[in-house]
Design a protein around this motif. Structure first.
Motif, mmCIF file in Angstrom:
data_model
loop_
_atom_site.group_PDB
_atom_site.id
_atom_site.type_symbol
_atom_site.label_atom_id
_atom_site.label_comp_id
_atom_site.label_asym_id
_atom_site.label_seq_id
_atom_site.Cartn_x
_atom_site.Cartn_y
_atom_site.Cartn_z
ATOM 1 N N TYR A 59 0.850 -1.196 0.000
ATOM 2 C CA TYR A 59 0.000 0.000 0.000
ATOM 3 C C TYR A 59 0.886 1.247 0.000
ATOM 4 O O TYR A 59 1.233 1.797 1.037
ATOM 5 C CB TYR A 59 -0.954 -0.021 1.198
ATOM 6 N N GLY A 165 -5.166 11.940 1.672
ATOM 7 C CA GLY A 165 -5.439 10.508 1.708
ATOM 8 C C GLY A 165 -6.036 9.919 0.446
ATOM 9 O O GLY A 165 -6.369 8.748 0.417
ATOM 10 N N ASN A 170 -12.702 8.036 -3.831
ATOM 11 C CA ASN A 170 -13.894 7.234 -3.532
ATOM 12 C C ASN A 170 -15.147 7.767 -4.216
ATOM 13 O O ASN A 170 -16.171 7.098 -4.243
ATOM 14 C CB ASN A 170 -14.153 7.172 -2.030
ATOM 15 N N TYR A 210 -4.340 -3.267 -3.349
ATOM 16 C CA TYR A 210 -5.689 -3.611 -2.867
ATOM 17 C C TYR A 210 -5.883 -5.128 -2.749
ATOM 18 O O TYR A 210 -6.991 -5.600 -2.525
ATOM 19 C CB TYR A 210 -6.743 -2.983 -3.785
ATOM 20 N N GLU A 284 -16.497 -0.401 -2.928
ATOM 21 C CA GLU A 284 -15.669 0.812 -3.027
ATOM 22 C C GLU A 284 -15.192 1.035 -4.456
ATOM 23 O O GLU A 284 -14.864 0.093 -5.164
ATOM 24 C CB GLU A 284 -14.434 0.704 -2.108
ATOM 25 N N SER A 286 -12.044 3.385 -6.119
ATOM 26 C CA SER A 286 -10.907 4.225 -5.772
ATOM 27 C C SER A 286 -10.287 4.704 -7.082
ATOM 28 O O SER A 286 -9.497 3.997 -7.710
ATOM 29 C CB SER A 286 -9.915 3.415 -4.932
HETATM 30 C C1 AVJ Z 1 -8.665 5.815 2.342
HETATM 31 C C2 AVJ Z 1 -10.167 5.815 0.546
HETATM 32 C C3 AVJ Z 1 -7.923 6.374 0.171
HETATM 33 O O1 AVJ Z 1 -9.117 4.049 -1.624
HETATM 34 O O2 AVJ Z 1 -7.080 3.502 -1.164
HETATM 35 C C4 AVJ Z 1 -7.627 1.119 1.235
HETATM 36 C C5 AVJ Z 1 -9.308 3.075 1.278
HETATM 37 N N1 AVJ Z 1 -9.582 0.733 0.453
HETATM 38 N N2 AVJ Z 1 -7.671 -0.161 0.806
HETATM 39 C C6 AVJ Z 1 -8.196 3.847 -0.811
HETATM 40 C C7 AVJ Z 1 -8.850 1.676 0.992
HETATM 41 C C8 AVJ Z 1 -8.855 -0.381 0.347
HETATM 42 C C9 AVJ Z 1 -8.430 4.098 0.669
HETATM 43 N N3 AVJ Z 1 -8.814 5.509 0.932
#
Ligand code: AVJ
Length: 324
Positions: A59, A165, A170, A210, A284, A286
């Protein structure tokens, strides 16, 4: 002395939140393509799992943004001048905010906005110790909804929204424009938005972020079902839903889904939702943008991009947008 507002939610407010949670969950799960709003990931367990995600080797987002802030926070703060009111959207963890606050000249006050009351409390406590004399005015709310700002004791010269962030990712592009327009109105003339946005790069690198090898992202994704079970009296069997995340190149976004492992029925309070084997709940998006994409979204929303800071690999960007 600092003045932090009381964050304990009145019972009716807490109940409103549950009513809204239930309505949004049922609306999402009754649609032909099932989905759940990603803001509901962040109960206490989800917030903790996200903290773990930020430390995963795959990440890259958090540590890259943190490095950009470490290197350029002084540069970012200087043009904001004296006495700005710093408003933060989704003030999960405050490591980056600290860097910014350290360089701001006599900020009028700091207004963190977050859906997690627990997180806000921690934020306020931690910053109070580091920045005595800084007025902290937390708001427990969804920043994408209309809100009224509390008046700081010191008069603010301008309003600055800090939105780090890559949470902007999102939102769909249409939602992003609505959110940025709302933000431009909130900031008003002379105001700015300091935006952290993840950038497009090799899909392999994005997908790995992810689909971590330790399964933390999978646990984070499934946790939303555990939260629904607990808060909405539901009976999701967490073993029967599998994490799936992939890069949708045509849309320029990561999609996270929970895939039903068999045909099944799930009860949520007195409602029943049916799932086919292999059916997905999208949990989600992203979005990953190019610098040109951000410029375009900003321009149509009433902002002009003033400065862009990136890391050497151009994985991530922090951008200063001014209301025009
Ligand atoms: C916090 C929304 C930026 O989209 O990368 C992390 C949330 N989801 N791993 C993203 C998230 C899966 C993250 N954010």
């Amino acid at each position: 002395m600092i003045a932090t507002r009381d964050l304990s939610l009145a019972p009716d407010v807490a109940q409103d939140a549950t009513v809204r949670f239930r309505a949004e969950v049922l609306r999402g799960l009754r649609a032909p393509l099932k989905s759940l709003p990603c803001k509901y990931f962040y109960d206490d367990a989800g917030a903790e799992l996200f903290e773990q995600i930020t430390r995963l080797p795959e990440y890259y987002l958090t540590r890259t943004e943190q490095a950009i802030m470490e290197q350029h926070a002084a540069d970012m703060a200087a043009p904001l001048g004296r006495r700005c009111l710093l408003i933060e959207y989704g003030s999960g963890s405050i490591a980056k905010t600290r860097l910014l606050l350290r360089h701001l000249r006599e900020p009028a006050a700091y207004v963190p906005i977050d859906v997690s009351a627990a997180f806000l409390k921690l934020t306020a406590q931690a910053l109070t110790e580091d920045f005595p004399g800084l007025e902290i005015l937390p708001i427990c709310a969804d920043f994408s909804r209309a809100l009224s700002l509390p008046a700081p004791r010191k008069k603010a010269a301008r309003r600055v929204v800090y939105f780090p962030g890559s949470t902007i990712g999102n939102f769909t592009p249409t939602e992003t424009v609505a959110l940025l327009r709302h933000t431009a109105r909130l900031c008003g003339p002379g105001g700015s938005l300091l935006l952290g946005a993840d950038l497009q790069k090799s899909p392999r690198i994005i997908e790995a972020a992810y689909n971590d090898s330790q399964g933390v992202t999978a646990a984070f994704n499934c946790n939303v079902l555990a939260r629904i079970n607990r808060e909405l009296d539901a009976d999701f069997n967490l073993e029967q839903f599998a994490h799936r995340a992939f890069y949708n190149a045509a849309e320029g976004r990561i999609e996270m889904h929970l895939i039903s492992q068999r045909e099944q029925q799930v009860r949520i309070g007195d409602a029943v939702i049916g799932f086919a084997e292999g059916e997905s709940i999208r949990t989600e998006y992203s979005y990953k943008y190019s610098l040109a994409d951000v410029r375009e979204l900003a321009t149509v929303s009433g902002f002009a991009v003033k400065r862009v800071w990136t890391d050497p690999r151009e994985y991530f960007s922090v951008q200063c947008l001014a209301v025009h």
